[in-house]
Enzyme design. Structure first.
Site, PDB file in Angstrom:
ATOM      1  N   HIS A  13       0.811  -1.212   0.000  1.00  0.00           N
ATOM      2  CA  HIS A  13       0.000   0.000   0.000  1.00  0.00           C
ATOM      3  C   HIS A  13       0.851   1.271   0.000  1.00  0.00           C
ATOM      4  CE1 HIS A  13      -3.202  -2.802   1.062  1.00  0.00           C
ATOM      5  NE2 HIS A  13      -4.021  -1.891   0.616  1.00  0.00           N
ATOM      6  N   GLY A  14       2.034   1.201   0.539  1.00  0.00           N
ATOM      7  CA  GLY A  14       2.849   2.407   0.520  1.00  0.00           C
ATOM      8  C   GLY A  14       4.125   2.237   1.311  1.00  0.00           C
TER       9      GLY A  14
END
Lengths: 305, 486
Positions: B326-327
């Site tokens: 996701h990041g």
């Protein structure tokens, strides 16, 4: 397939109908009081003020940051402050003034720093409102990109015509109103007020837009042909916000200094102490207005020498 | 070009008409049109990254063919690893380089060596995590000889870049999407109507629920130091609905749009907030990503075959990697690890497949036990989302400790409490509709079909009005989808 398209269009028909009706409905009483309406008076000033004139072109840093009466007293020129709102876009501001520039005019162009990045020079929702609420004939000044930008705001604008609060119980803002400007076009109703708390602007985002400088150069050529002079200066900007975008501002200054434009002052000179800001990093208190006006007068005088 | 933008409202009908009226006689032309439209759609964000997408597509297309025609295992391995390394390399440079560089510098400073982290200034290309995973699944499937390499480049490129799924999924599989791309597609009235209905519901989730919740979630998270416990608690709930409305709304619009073109995409959400345990939640939230990790990471690691220790290890690995996907931030990694912790008891006790069917199937109301389980799971989810939304770990920890202060029972202090109340009522109504439609693909799939046309139309117009009123009350510009940044 045809049945699907026909039924879908029929089902969706009320939406464009409501939007189109909203667009053609007259300007609401609330919008009639907005500061954008001041452009009518400002355009009238541009047409009717006698020479010799000094014309300030920019966003709200110009109207919230100058005392034109002082300019008049010190320079003996008739000032016209055309500034209203940065999001009208510097391109429209320029195009709107150009036909009323007369021989001998001094035009001081003061774009806000954001105008040099991305495509903010082209305007946003305020540009759409100035066309639809104030003077639709000014749509002639917009190019394809500007038209494309404002289209996305039209549904919201059209639907706002159905808001009951646009018609009743309207309380006119004492700062952001058509009546907040003095006879030269400066915003003055906030001069006696206490500063408000606000957050400094973050770093300016996006790529530098080289087209902006080219557009200024074209503007310079046009008004030079008319016998007027264009000077480009820097906006008053809160010190804390200035520090957040110091590299971006330096880039602007470098590009302007390498252009064919006449530049007055420096960016740092117009960096204002936080204590002089009113409610945004571009809006000055009365003491800030006097300080900034004095700086600009000095720069104009030194240019004249 | 966002799904909730005027540009998309113009783009979609144009492509639809060209697709069914101009290119409908020839499948190759239809696919070519989809490809051109998809690249145009992507170029509207940043045309420069279109070349990255093209390169990634070409690489996987070419390496897959090379693997297929390879004469020995070493050659196959070479092409396989070339694709994996380049794909992950791009993802690593654009998404993770600065994170690793900064983390390395921080670690060094703990050890007493001060070094300046090497940082690169690059914009994250929209959807890179999604289309990279498309490509990876394809290449892995070819290497494992589950499928044959696609010879038609246009067909393969449509599989990777089909515009409804290009920027935020669902993460498709070649086994599911490619056969549909290669098959002649006939226009089906009911399917198209269903697609429009799903788009409408997706827009409602995004514009009415997510964007409204975002206002107050942002207020709470951006000013958490000045907020009391009850405001922070409500802020976390608003974020919980924001992210659901945002991402599942996007997925509904993507699925609905694809259906207009006669293509069915993988389902991505199945009412996750009605889950009775975390394992069920993860079978219902971002399904295409969960199943991707299960098939391409969890099973190759041994899955649950090797006893408790291996199950625990593999569970942690896939949740942490999923968080990292996701990041590049420790908050996402912590969020993943937290979910692994939550799911752990059911993995160890092997009760993780207890709740397969939707809750209260065939009934109107859940039992007290089911309701308690759902509330408990929902609470755990809210807790984990705080890490997902926070700027950094200390922000998340402070946020949580401020919630559990004495001010938890004081009156919330948002800028506009009347609007907060309106949104809370909207959330309740929204969840009631979701509950009613929970056995269907999306909540209003059959919701209104039970009633006669006039009532059905009134229901649709109410949804449309809610969308327009929300736009009217917003800033005017359409809001970005959260998952675009991943």
């Amino acid at each position: 397939m045809k049945k699907f398209i026909f039924k879908t269009l029929l089902f969706l028909l009320p939406i464009p109908t409501i939007i189109i009706c909203g667009l053609v409905m007259p300007t609401t009483p609330r919008a009639s009081k907005s500061l954008l309406m001041a452009s009518i008076n400002k355009n009238s000033l541009l047409r009717n003020t006698q020479s010799p004139r000094v014309i300030f072109v920019g966003g709200s840093n110009t109207c919230f940051g100058l005392n034109s009466q002082t300019v008049y007293s010190k320079l003996g020129l008739n000032p016209i402050n055309t500034g209203i709102h940065a999001l009208i876009g510097i391109k429209y501001m320029i195009d709107n003034t150009v036909e009323n520039i007369k021989k001998g005019d001094i035009v001081v162009l003061i774009p806000e720093y954001g105008h040099y990045y991305r495509n903010l020079d082209e305007g946003s929702e305020e540009l759409m409102r100035i066309i639809f609420d104030v003077d639709f004939s000014n749509i002639k000044y917009l190019d394809i990109q500007q038209l494309f930008n404002i289209v996305s705001f039209l549904p919201k604008y059209a639907l706002s015509k159905y808001k009951i609060t646009e018609y009743i119980n309207i309380q006119e803002s004492d700062v952001y109103s058509v009546n907040s400007f003095n006879k030269y076009g400066d915003t003055y109703t906030h001069w006696g007020k206490k500063p408000e708390r606000f957050i400094p602007f973050p770093t300016i985002s996006g790529d530098f837009n080289y087209e902006v400088i080219k557009y200024f150069e074209k503007y310079n050529e046009e008004i030079t042909k008319k016998g007027a002079v264009l000077l480009v200066s820097f906006p008053c900007y809160q010190a804390s916000s200035f520090k957040n975008s110091i590299n971006q501002i330096k880039k602007i200054e470098d590009e302007l200094n390498h252009s064919k434009l006449n530049i007055i002052g420096t960016a740092k000179r117009y960096m204002m102490p936080d204590s002089m800001m009113f409610n945004t990093p571009y809006h000055l208190t009365k003491s800030g207005v006097e300080f900034r006006t004095a700086l600009l007068i000095e720069d104009l005088k030194s240019r004249a020498k | 070009m966002l799904f909730n933008s005027l540009q998309f409202a113009i783009f979609l009908p144009i492509v639809f008409v060209l697709y069914w009226f101009v290119t409908n006689k020839n499948l190759s032309f239809q696919n070519l049109l989809l490809l051109i439209s998809s690249y145009f759609f992507y170029a509207c964000w940043d045309w420069r990254f279109m070349f990255l997408l093209m390169f990634s597509t070409l690489l996987d297309y070419f390496t897959a063919l090379q693997m297929q025609y390879a004469t020995n295992q070493n050659e196959r391995k070479f092409w396989f690893w070339l694709s994996i390394v380049v794909n992950l390399g791009f993802l690593g440079i654009f998404k993770y380089f600065n994170f690793f560089s900064e983390s390395f510098a921080n670690t060094m400073s703990y050890l007493g060596w001060q070094i300046n982290p090497l940082m690169i200034k690059v914009v994250l290309p929209v959807g890179i995590s999604f289309y990279t995973f498309h490509g990876l699944s394809y290449v892995i499937d070819i290497y494992k000889q589950r499928i044959q390499a696609e010879k038609n480049f246009v067909d393969y490129a449509v599989f990777v870049s089909f515009f409804p799924l290009l920027v935020a999924g669902p993460i498709e599989r070649a086994t599911h999407l490619l056969p549909q791309i290669k098959k002649e597609r006939k226009f089906e009235y009911l399917r198209a109507v269903d697609g429009l209905r799903q788009i409408l519901w997706g827009l409602f989730k995004k514009v009415v629920i997510a964007d409204k919740c975002a206002i107050f979630a942002n207020q709470a998270f951006n000013n958490s130091g000045d907020m009391n416990g009850s405001t922070l608690f409500l802020g976390a709930i608003f974020f919980t609905f924001q992210i659901y409305g945002d991402f599942s709304g996007y997925s509904d619009i993507a699925l609905g749009t694809a259906r207009l073109f006669g293509i069915d995409l993988l389902r991505n959400f199945a009412y996750p907030y009605f889950s009775r345990d975390i394992a069920e939640f993860w079978r219902r939230w971002h399904i295409s990503l969960s199943s991707w990790f299960k098939d391409y990471l969890y099973f190759p690691l041994g899955g649950s075959k090797g006893g408790n220790w291996m199950r625990i290890r593999n569970t942690f690995i896939i949740f942490i990697v999923s968080g990292f996907w996701h990041g590049a931030n420790w908050t996402f990694i912590t969020w993943g690890a937290l979910n692994a912790l939550f799911i752990l008891p059911s993995v160890v006790l092997q009760t993780n497949r207890n709740n397969i069917d939707i809750v209260a199937k065939g009934r109107s109301l859940p039992t007290i036990t089911e309701l308690t389980q759902m509330l408990l799971t929902f609470t755990l989810t809210i807790f984990a989302w705080i890490f997902f939304r926070a700027e950094n770990i200390s922000h998340a920890l402070n946020y949580i400790s401020d919630i559990f202060s004495s001010s938890l029972f004081s009156t919330p202090k948002f800028d506009d409490m009347r609007q907060v109340l309106v949104i809370l009522i909207l959330i309740v109504l929204f969840m009631l509709i979701e509950w009613t439609g929970r056995e269907d693909l999306y909540a209003i799939e059959k919701f209104a079909l039970k009633y006669k046309r006039s009532i059905r139309y009134i229901f649709y117009y109410i949804i449309i009005s809610a969308i327009f009123i929300s736009i009217l009350l917003s800033t005017g510009k359409e809001q970005q989808f959260i998952y675009f940044q991943f």
